[in-house]
Design a protein around this motif. Structure first.
Motif, PDB file in Angstrom:
ATOM      1  N   GLY A   1      -1.055  14.994   4.633  1.00 17.75           N
ATOM      2  CA  GLY A   1      -1.590  16.330   4.877  1.00 17.75           C
ATOM      3  C   GLY A   1      -2.714  16.328   5.888  1.00 17.75           C
ATOM      4  N   LEU A   2      -2.880  17.441   6.537  1.00 20.11           N
ATOM      5  CA  LEU A   2      -3.876  17.581   7.596  1.00 20.11           C
ATOM      6  C   LEU A   2      -5.273  17.701   7.013  1.00 20.11           C
ATOM      7  N   ARG A   3      -6.201  16.898   7.527  1.00 17.31           N
ATOM      8  CA  ARG A   3      -7.595  17.005   7.157  1.00 17.31           C
ATOM      9  C   ARG A   3      -8.398  17.317   8.416  1.00 17.31           C
ATOM     10  N   ALA A   4      -9.525  17.980   8.247  1.00 17.09           N
ATOM     11  CA  ALA A   4     -10.383  18.274   9.395  1.00 17.09           C
ATOM     12  C   ALA A   4     -10.952  16.973   9.934  1.00 17.09           C
ATOM     13  N   LEU A   5     -10.806  16.752  11.243  1.00 18.55           N
ATOM     14  CA  LEU A   5     -11.258  15.504  11.835  1.00 18.55           C
ATOM     15  C   LEU A   5     -12.737  15.542  12.208  1.00 18.55           C
ATOM     16  N   ARG A   6     -13.305  16.733  12.384  1.00 23.39           N
ATOM     17  CA  ARG A   6     -14.671  16.825  12.906  1.00 23.39           C
ATOM     18  C   ARG A   6     -15.696  16.225  11.958  1.00 23.39           C
ATOM     19  N   GLY A   7     -15.375  16.199  10.666  1.00 25.59           N
ATOM     20  CA  GLY A   7     -16.326  15.663   9.715  1.00 25.59           C
ATOM     21  C   GLY A   7     -16.243  14.163   9.538  1.00 25.59           C
ATOM     22  N   GLU A   8     -15.302  13.521  10.229  1.00 21.01           N
ATOM     23  CA  GLU A   8     -15.118  12.089  10.049  1.00 21.01           C
ATOM     24  C   GLU A   8     -16.091  11.287  10.910  1.00 21.01           C
ATOM     25  N   ASP A   9     -16.458  10.124  10.413  1.00 26.07           N
ATOM     26  CA  ASP A   9     -17.262   9.172  11.173  1.00 26.07           C
ATOM     27  C   ASP A   9     -16.313   8.365  12.046  1.00 26.07           C
ATOM     28  N   ASP A  10     -16.324   8.613  13.355  1.00 27.04           N
ATOM     29  CA  ASP A  10     -15.359   7.981  14.251  1.00 27.04           C
ATOM     30  C   ASP A  10     -15.483   6.467  14.258  1.00 27.04           C
ATOM     31  N   SER A  11     -16.686   5.954  13.981  1.00 21.74           N
ATOM     32  CA  SER A  11     -16.875   4.504  13.996  1.00 21.74           C
ATOM     33  C   SER A  11     -16.115   3.828  12.855  1.00 21.74           C
ATOM     34  N   LYS A  12     -15.732   4.615  11.833  1.00 22.43           N
ATOM     35  CA  LYS A  12     -15.037   4.038  10.688  1.00 22.43           C
ATOM     36  C   LYS A  12     -13.608   4.554  10.545  1.00 22.43           C
ATOM     37  N   ASN A  13     -13.319   5.744  11.082  1.00 21.50           N
ATOM     38  CA  ASN A  13     -12.043   6.396  10.807  1.00 21.50           C
ATOM     39  C   ASN A  13     -11.175   6.594  12.044  1.00 21.50           C
ATOM     40  N   TRP A  14     -11.306   5.722  13.026  1.00 18.47           N
ATOM     41  CA  TRP A  14     -10.470   5.831  14.222  1.00 18.47           C
ATOM     42  C   TRP A  14      -9.040   5.348  13.969  1.00 18.47           C
ATOM     43  N   ASN A  15      -8.819   4.643  12.870  1.00 18.64           N
ATOM     44  CA  ASN A  15      -7.485   4.187  12.510  1.00 18.64           C
ATOM     45  C   ASN A  15      -7.100   4.792  11.160  1.00 18.64           C
ATOM     46  N   HIS A  16      -5.909   5.401  11.115  1.00 21.08           N
ATOM     47  CA  HIS A  16      -5.440   6.052   9.895  1.00 21.08           C
ATOM     48  C   HIS A  16      -4.333   5.255   9.211  1.00 21.08           C
ATOM     49  N   GLY A  17      -4.418   3.942   9.289  1.00 26.58           N
ATOM     50  CA  GLY A  17      -3.518   3.103   8.507  1.00 26.58           C
ATOM     51  C   GLY A  17      -2.367   2.518   9.301  1.00 26.58           C
ATOM     52  N   SER A  18      -1.719   1.543   8.689  1.00 25.60           N
ATOM     53  CA  SER A  18      -0.591   0.840   9.309  1.00 25.60           C
ATOM     54  C   SER A  18       0.493   0.608   8.267  1.00 25.60           C
ATOM     55  N   TYR A  19       1.679   0.296   8.773  1.00 25.49           N
ATOM     56  CA  TYR A  19       2.805  -0.015   7.886  1.00 25.49           C
ATOM     57  C   TYR A  19       3.644  -1.099   8.563  1.00 25.49           C
ATOM     58  N   ALA A  20       4.087  -2.091   7.789  1.00 24.94           N
ATOM     59  CA  ALA A  20       4.883  -3.194   8.327  1.00 24.94           C
ATOM     60  C   ALA A  20       6.145  -3.366   7.495  1.00 24.94           C
ATOM     61  N   VAL A  21       7.247  -3.698   8.162  1.00 24.60           N
ATOM     62  CA  VAL A  21       8.514  -3.885   7.450  1.00 24.60           C
ATOM     63  C   VAL A  21       9.372  -4.879   8.215  1.00 24.60           C
ATOM     64  N   ALA A  22      10.142  -5.681   7.506  1.00 31.13           N
ATOM     65  CA  ALA A  22      11.086  -6.622   8.112  1.00 31.13           C
ATOM     66  C   ALA A  22      12.444  -6.441   7.456  1.00 31.13           C
ATOM     67  N   SER A  23      13.495  -6.560   8.248  1.00 27.05           N
ATOM     68  CA  SER A  23      14.855  -6.433   7.752  1.00 27.05           C
ATOM     69  C   SER A  23      15.603  -7.727   8.050  1.00 27.05           C
ATOM     70  N   LYS A  24      15.855  -8.502   7.015  1.00 25.35           N
ATOM     71  CA  LYS A  24      16.454  -9.824   7.160  1.00 25.35           C
ATOM     72  C   LYS A  24      17.904  -9.729   7.638  1.00 25.35           C
ATOM     73  N   ARG A  25      18.162 -10.380   8.771  1.00 21.04           N
ATOM     74  CA  ARG A  25      19.497 -10.443   9.364  1.00 21.04           C
ATOM     75  C   ARG A  25      20.151  -9.064   9.466  1.00 21.04           C
ATOM     76  N   SER A  26      19.378  -8.091   9.919  1.00 18.27           N
ATOM     77  CA  SER A  26      19.897  -6.734  10.068  1.00 18.27           C
ATOM     78  C   SER A  26      19.080  -5.975  11.104  1.00 18.27           C
ATOM     79  N   GLY A  27      19.754  -5.063  11.796  1.00 21.39           N
ATOM     80  CA  GLY A  27      19.063  -4.195  12.733  1.00 21.39           C
ATOM     81  C   GLY A  27      18.701  -2.854  12.134  1.00 21.39           C
ATOM     82  N   ASN A  28      18.900  -2.686  10.835  1.00 22.07           N
ATOM     83  CA  ASN A  28      18.607  -1.425  10.171  1.00 22.07           C
ATOM     84  C   ASN A  28      17.315  -1.529   9.376  1.00 22.07           C
ATOM     85  N   ILE A  29      16.326  -0.706   9.725  1.00 23.27           N
ATOM     86  CA  ILE A  29      15.078  -0.693   8.981  1.00 23.27           C
ATOM     87  C   ILE A  29      14.646   0.746   8.717  1.00 23.27           C
ATOM     88  N   LYS A  30      13.922   0.929   7.640  1.00 19.16           N
ATOM     89  CA  LYS A  30      13.298   2.212   7.324  1.00 19.16           C
ATOM     90  C   LYS A  30      11.838   2.117   7.719  1.00 19.16           C
TER      91      LYS A  30
END
Length: 325
Positions: A78-107
């Motif tokens: 969901g959308l949050r107001a960005l103006r109240g964020e501390d840019d020095s701490k909140n410039w990154n909103h997370g990451s996600y990693a996934v591997a698909s063994k012997r396949s070209g199909n990933i979610k």
């Protein structure tokens, strides 16, 4: 009495109508299939509030070892107001990693804290198989293709001399030529809109292992998202040595490492000043993404991973500076 009943009934119906409208605006009701193809298209921010939807598991399992993805689950919360964020701490909103063994199909899940207006940076990697240089609704920002371990430098999309739709079948750079399938990473990006799904399905041809790491960066310059980018192939070191790139203060440096052997998160520790954004592995492959917000303007200098490392010349590296407003 009849009038009072009618007023109550109308009030109840109005509340029901509001609830129905709210549920119809929920994000992530269906996945979007990513097909190799288009050159990418500019996304617009619809500036409408996005509703929270349920996410998935927050722990990715890797052969008895786990990495906490910081609740990197399936949907944009969901959308949050960005103006109240501390840019020095909140410039990154997370990451996600996934591997698909012997396949070209990933979610491919969107990081949990992603917001409308963020820009997603997708690092898509593969061994012994083809990777696209075009992806529908995404824009390519950097790439590194290798045909063999000892290749001196990365093959680029501009080096392609034979293609098949969105795939390059053969590259040539000077006297160096090859199919670029030994190991490769392509970085794509797109701006998040209110109409985006919570996840995409990627389906590439062939039965070789595919993996991806995606991260969300705030306040990215829409006209010029990438300040500079360069790749490194055979660095002739057991550690991984990322090439120097130019950046400005408050820009974000992203360092992508694809490794053609399996590796734990402790084998390649973040270079000085950076943090581990994402890590994933399979039987004979591993992927890392490191990052930091730059605190000065100029060249980053070569950055070297810590830890015991691994075999020399088994990696494909990208150094990318994201241009932030």
């Amino acid at each position: 009495m009849i009038v009072k009943f009618a007023i109550v009934l109308l009030s109840t119906l109005a509340r029901c109508a509001v609830l129905v409208e709210s549920s119809s605006t929920r994000l992530g009701r269906a996945a979007q299939d990513i097909k190799a193809g288009g050159d990418g298209e500019r996304q617009t921010n619809h500036l409408r509030k996005m509703k929270t939807v349920q996410g998935g598991e927050s722990i990715a399992h890797h052969d008895g070892e786990t990495i906490n993805e910081a609740d990197s689950s399936s949907f944009i919360p969901g959308l949050r107001a960005l103006r109240g964020e501390d840019d020095s701490k909140n410039w990154n909103h997370g990451s996600y990693a996934v591997a698909s063994k012997r396949s070209g199909n990933i979610k491919l899940n969107v990081p949990q804290d992603t917001q409308v207006g963020d820009t997603l940076f997708l690092f898509l990697s593969r061994t012994d198989g083809i990777l696209p240089i075009r992806l529908d609704r995404w824009t390519r920002g950097a790439e590194c293709f290798k045909s063999d371990n000892d290749q001196d430098h990365c093959l680029r999309a501009s080096d392609c001399i034979q293609d098949d739709g969105p795939y390059c079948l053969r590259f040539r750079d000077g006297r160096m030529a090859g199919n670029g399938r030994d190991l490769g990473t392509v970085m794509f990006y797109r701006k998040v809109t209110g109409d985006d799904p919570g996840y995409w399905n990627i389906d590439l041809p062939g039965g070789t292992t595919t993996w991806a790491i995606i991260t969300a960066i705030t306040n990215v310059n829409e006209q010029r998202p990438i300040v500079s980018a360069t790749g490194a192939s055979c660095d002739r070191a057991s550690d991984s040595v990322f090439s120097s790139v130019y950046g400005k203060k408050n820009d974000v440096l992203l360092l992508s490492q694809s490794f053609d052997d399996t590796a734990s998160a402790s084998d390649f520790k973040p270079p000085a000043g950076t943090s581990l954004f994402g890590w994933t592995r399979s039987d004979d492959e591993a992927g890392f993404l490191f990052g930091e917000r730059l605190d000065h303007t100029g060249q980053t200098g070569k950055l070297i991973t810590g830890g015991p490392g691994g075999s020399m010349c088994k990696d494909a590296l990208l150094s990318v500076v994201v241009n932030r407003n």
